[in-house]
Design a protein around this motif. Structure first.
Motif, PDB file in Angstrom:
ATOM      1  N   LEU A 158      -6.829   7.613  -9.528  1.00  0.00           N
ATOM      2  CA  LEU A 158      -7.741   7.742  -8.368  1.00  0.00           C
ATOM      3  C   LEU A 158      -8.127   5.994  -7.652  1.00  0.00           C
ATOM      4  O   LEU A 158      -8.449   5.994  -6.815  1.00  0.00           O
ATOM      5  CB  LEU A 158      -8.926   8.279  -8.906  1.00  0.00           C
ATOM      6  CG  LEU A 158     -10.314   8.653  -7.869  1.00  0.00           C
ATOM      7  CD1 LEU A 158      -9.550   9.505  -6.904  1.00  0.00           C
ATOM      8  CD2 LEU A 158     -11.145   9.304  -8.740  1.00  0.00           C
ATOM      9  N   GLY A 159      -8.451   5.428  -8.676  1.00  0.00           N
ATOM     10  CA  GLY A 159      -9.044   4.032  -8.409  1.00  0.00           C
ATOM     11  C   GLY A 159      -8.126   3.012  -7.495  1.00  0.00           C
ATOM     12  O   GLY A 159      -8.394   2.672  -6.482  1.00  0.00           O
ATOM     13  N   ILE A 205      -5.664   8.574   8.007  1.00  0.00           N
ATOM     14  CA  ILE A 205      -5.830   8.998   6.601  1.00  0.00           C
ATOM     15  C   ILE A 205      -5.040  10.120   6.075  1.00  0.00           C
ATOM     16  O   ILE A 205      -4.427  10.414   5.109  1.00  0.00           O
ATOM     17  CB  ILE A 205      -7.408   9.088   6.241  1.00  0.00           C
ATOM     18  CG1 ILE A 205      -8.008   7.577   6.452  1.00  0.00           C
ATOM     19  CG2 ILE A 205      -7.681   9.595   4.831  1.00  0.00           C
ATOM     20  CD1 ILE A 205      -9.474   7.739   6.318  1.00  0.00           C
ATOM     21  N   THR A 211      -5.632   2.090   5.832  1.00  0.00           N
ATOM     22  CA  THR A 211      -6.498   2.607   6.970  1.00  0.00           C
ATOM     23  C   THR A 211      -7.005   1.436   7.823  1.00  0.00           C
ATOM     24  O   THR A 211      -6.849   1.531   8.847  1.00  0.00           O
ATOM     25  CB  THR A 211      -7.873   3.430   6.360  1.00  0.00           C
ATOM     26  OG1 THR A 211      -7.414   4.258   5.681  1.00  0.00           O
ATOM     27  CG2 THR A 211      -8.779   3.803   7.612  1.00  0.00           C
ATOM     28  N   LEU A 266      -7.575   4.999  -4.158  1.00  0.00           N
ATOM     29  CA  LEU A 266      -8.475   4.888  -3.189  1.00  0.00           C
ATOM     30  C   LEU A 266      -8.203   3.283  -2.288  1.00  0.00           C
ATOM     31  O   LEU A 266      -8.499   3.069  -1.303  1.00  0.00           O
ATOM     32  CB  LEU A 266      -9.830   4.784  -3.779  1.00  0.00           C
ATOM     33  CG  LEU A 266     -10.311   6.392  -4.090  1.00  0.00           C
ATOM     34  CD1 LEU A 266     -11.487   6.395  -5.012  1.00  0.00           C
ATOM     35  CD2 LEU A 266     -10.451   7.056  -2.785  1.00  0.00           C
ATOM     36  N   SER A 295       0.887  -1.194  -0.087  1.00  0.00           N
ATOM     37  CA  SER A 295       0.008  -0.020   0.087  1.00  0.00           C
ATOM     38  C   SER A 295       0.934   1.317  -0.011  1.00  0.00           C
ATOM     39  O   SER A 295       0.573   2.271  -0.593  1.00  0.00           O
ATOM     40  CB  SER A 295      -1.003   0.163   1.162  1.00  0.00           C
ATOM     41  OG  SER A 295      -0.083  -0.087   2.332  1.00  0.00           O
ATOM     42  N   THR A 347      -5.496   3.426   0.022  1.00  0.00           N
ATOM     43  CA  THR A 347      -5.660   4.257   1.165  1.00  0.00           C
ATOM     44  C   THR A 347      -6.587   3.414   2.054  1.00  0.00           C
ATOM     45  O   THR A 347      -6.364   3.467   3.362  1.00  0.00           O
ATOM     46  CB  THR A 347      -6.380   5.600   0.717  1.00  0.00           C
ATOM     47  OG1 THR A 347      -5.703   6.392  -0.092  1.00  0.00           O
ATOM     48  CG2 THR A 347      -6.861   6.435   1.977  1.00  0.00           C
ATOM     49  N   ALA A 348      -7.586   2.728   1.519  1.00  0.00           N
ATOM     50  CA  ALA A 348      -8.468   1.800   2.212  1.00  0.00           C
ATOM     51  C   ALA A 348      -7.636   0.687   3.014  1.00  0.00           C
ATOM     52  O   ALA A 348      -7.950   0.315   4.022  1.00  0.00           O
ATOM     53  CB  ALA A 348      -9.422   1.159   1.272  1.00  0.00           C
ATOM     54  N   LEU A 407      -2.165  10.337   3.466  1.00  0.00           N
ATOM     55  CA  LEU A 407      -2.036  11.093   2.108  1.00  0.00           C
ATOM     56  C   LEU A 407      -1.468  12.501   2.079  1.00  0.00           C
ATOM     57  O   LEU A 407      -0.626  12.787   1.382  1.00  0.00           O
ATOM     58  CB  LEU A 407      -3.890  11.368   1.885  1.00  0.00           C
ATOM     59  CG  LEU A 407      -4.519   9.968   1.858  1.00  0.00           C
ATOM     60  CD1 LEU A 407      -6.080  10.389   1.409  1.00  0.00           C
ATOM     61  CD2 LEU A 407      -4.128   9.112   0.550  1.00  0.00           C
TER      62      LEU A 407
END
Length: 642
Positions: A314-315, A349, A325, A318, A109, A321-322, A353
């Motif tokens: 973006l995909g 987050i 988290t 995201l 990640s 980031t998920a 980021l």
């Protein structure tokens, strides 16, 4: 993912496969080197040479396909720098090993976010920038020479020989040490007055000599200045002020470990802050340029200026980031923080980021300015762990210091994965720009390199932890008696414990901060006068790291400087870089192999063939000096016959 099938192909299955197959080689080597001495190297140039040698055996290979191989490999080698922070969780006793899936997802990640964050920085810091990118330009030159000599490709073969000779020499000396035919170093401690004392340590490590050649004379002399500050200044002064107890060696070592190294930590912190202040202006300007470029239409037909699509960024962003988290929530829940775990995960987050993008810009700029190997990524890690620790103390006090220290280190590990990935990416994109590569294809290759490294990192870390262990850790189940120094991870652990639990030698850190200010001023004076620079972070490392890990680097830097001044040829200098890279790869890979033997045979020295009475030091001195003479003698001979 559509890979190229055209005659002038670039992103190919065989290029990706070769790059990923070389990943274990360079990632494992960088991990061992980083845990031993606190330095890692950029792997672009040796990867480019090996790529040219292997792909040259197949029809249709070209410069851009070779560039894809070095991109995959160098991205994977860069992610090895997470060893600067992940072992800190073992050092504080929170982990006893490295959970595979947790370590895998932290690297995956964070590494993916590091790739994504540097995409919007490409135009500002690569295309529209005059940053020198020394390693990226050097890798491009190697690829161009190989392409120009495509028919015979003598330089590729010569370069491969240089890597092989360096690797064989360093691995051979390491094998002699494992056989106990040669000692690993020399050390001694002595009085400098009625009550003052100091000492010296030196490691017979060709890998460290190679690292010194690569980092250059400025970094080498800065480390020497740090060694003198520590061992000719601070250690004698503090030993004179402290009542002696026990054996002289343990007394002096304890003074350095408990007091003097925190002077180095303070100096490194000041150097990190100064580096950040110097880069704020260029980074803000670069972001403005990126936003302006993003406002216009992108010419999708111009492959040399096309990035991955915004939808893909973006995909993937995201999803990454998920994952980060969820990792923080799971870690905090397992640490027993109950309801606070969700809030800590939500806090992570913006930390990941905003902080991740910020460190990507910092690391990318500094890598472009002075190279990935010299970029002060450790300084960024220092600020990240201190900042994260303060946030947790302010918002979640009362949950126990040890769990909070572990959480601070865990979040910083994700940020560090972002940082070490981005530290290398723009260097690769600069190489691509110079050879006419398509940025989006390189960005796919960077993601492939991250994927390969995420499998390698936890496997090698667990092997090294089980065999050697880490200095400062409980090391309950290790086999070897001499742990790896893991200097950066020890520093991160000490800082997190100090910020959250108050267990830090603040008086020495304050002295170190004063020393750091003085070094920064001196370096700026040298910059204005045009004289040799003394990078402040390297001075701090010279104070903080054990002398056995830094003095051979100084030796290598001086030898490399003498060699480069003597030959004054780009081709000869490239050969020097390759033979130095080979020295690092050979010793480091044998270190990993020896770790496997130690675990397999459950013995500290499974290859030992002689006892303690054997004159191992004399053999080591002869072998160390003789191999350096042979390697550089070969280099000088090649330079004369060019």
């Amino acid at each position: 993912m559509n890979l190229d099938t055209a005659p002038d192909k670039e992103l190919t299955w065989r290029g990706i496969a070769l790059g990923m197959s070389l990943t274990f080689l360079f990632t494992a080597a960088n991990m061992y080197l980083g845990l031993k001495v606190g330095l890692t190297i950029a792997t672009s140039i040796p990867a480019a040479v090996i790529s040219m040698a292997f792909l040259g055996l197949f029809p249709g290979s070209n410069i851009r396909e070779n560039n894809i191989v070095q991109t995959v490999c160098s991205a994977a080698g860069a992610l090895a720098s997470v060893i600067f922070i992940l072992p800190s969780l073992v050092i504080i006793g929170w982990w006893t090993g490295f959970p595979f899936w947790t370590s895998f997802l932290v690297c995956a990640s964070g590494g993916v976010l590091g790739v994504l964050f540097t995409i919007p920085l490409r135009r500002a810091l690569v295309t529209q920038s005059d940053l020198p990118y020394p390693e990226g330009v050097a890798a491009a030159e190697v690829l161009k020479v190989g392409a120009d000599m495509r028919a015979e490709n003598p330089e590729a073969r010569e370069g491969l020989l240089a890597v092989a000779y360096g690797a064989l020499a360093s691995a051979g000396l390491s094998i002699a040490v494992a056989l106990r035919l040669a000692s690993d170093g020399v050390r001694g401690f002595f009085r400098t007055g009625a009550v003052a004392a100091t000492g010296y340590t030196f490691s017979f490590s060709l890998a460290l000599v190679g690292a010194g050649h690569l980092v250059g004379i400025s970094v080498g002399l800065a480390m020497l200045a740090g060694i003198l500050i520590a061992w000719a200044g601070a250690v004698p002064i503090i030993t004179a002020m402290t009542p002696a107890h026990g054996e002289l060696a343990s007394f002096v070592s304890g003074i350095w470990r408990n007091d003097v190294r925190f002077i180095g930590a303070g100096a490194m912190a000041v150097a990190a802050v100064w580096s950040l202040l110097r880069t704020v202006g260029p980074i803000v300007g670069g972001l403005k340029a990126t936003m302006r470029a993003g406002g216009g239409a992108t010419d999708l037909l111009n492959q040399t200026d096309r990035d991955l699509s915004f939808r893909a960024i973006l995909g993937v962003g995201l999803v990454s980031t998920a994952v980060t988290t969820w990792l923080v929530w799971r870690f905090s829940s397992d640490a027993g923080l109950g309801g606070a775990a969700l809030w800590i995960a939500l806090l992570s987050i913006p930390l990941v980021l905003a902080g991740g993008f910020f460190v990507s810009a910092i690391c990318g700029y500094m890598a472009g300015l002075i190279g990935s190997s010299n970029s002060p990524i450790s300084g960024v890690g220092i600020l990240a762990v201190v900042g994260t620790g303060f946030c947790l103390v302010l918002l979640f006090a009362g949950h126990g210091s040890k769990p909070m220290v572990a959480i601070a280190l865990f979040i910083t590990a994700i940020l560090f994965a972002v940082a070490c990935s981005s530290n290398n990416n723009l260097q690769d994109l600069k190489t691509g720009q110079l050879v006419g590569a398509a940025p989006w294809r390189q960005q796919v290759a960077l993601l492939a390199g991250v994927a390969a490294a995420t499998v390698t990192v936890p496997i090698v870390l667990n092997l090294l932890a089980q065999a050697y262990g880490f200095s400062g850790a409980p090391n309950l189940h290790t086999i070897a008696s001499q742990p790896l120094a893991a200097p950066q991870a020890n520093l991160m652990a000490a800082l997190a414990q100090g910020v959250i639990g108050g267990q830090l030698n603040w008086s020495m850190i304050e002295i170190g901060a004063g020393v750091g200010v003085g070094i920064v001023i001196l370096d700026e004076v040298l910059r204005v006068t045009g004289l040799l620079r003394l990078p402040p972070l390297a001075v701090g490392l010279g104070i903080y790291l054990p002398m056995e890990a830094t003095l051979p680097v100084v030796v290598g830097a001086i030898i490399g400087w003498i060699y480069n001044r003597s030959v004054r040829s780009a081709r000869a200098e490239r050969l020097g870089v390759l033979i130095a890279s080979g020295m690092i790869v050979g010793e480091s890979l044998f270190g990993v192999i020896n770790a496997g033997l130690i675990v397999a045979f459950n013995k500290d020295a499974p290859l030992a063939v002689v006892g303690s009475s054997f004159p191992a030091t004399a053999v080591a001195v002869t072998g160390f000096a003789g191999l350096i003479a042979l390697l550089y003698g070969w280099l000088f001979k090649r330079a004369r016959t060019a």
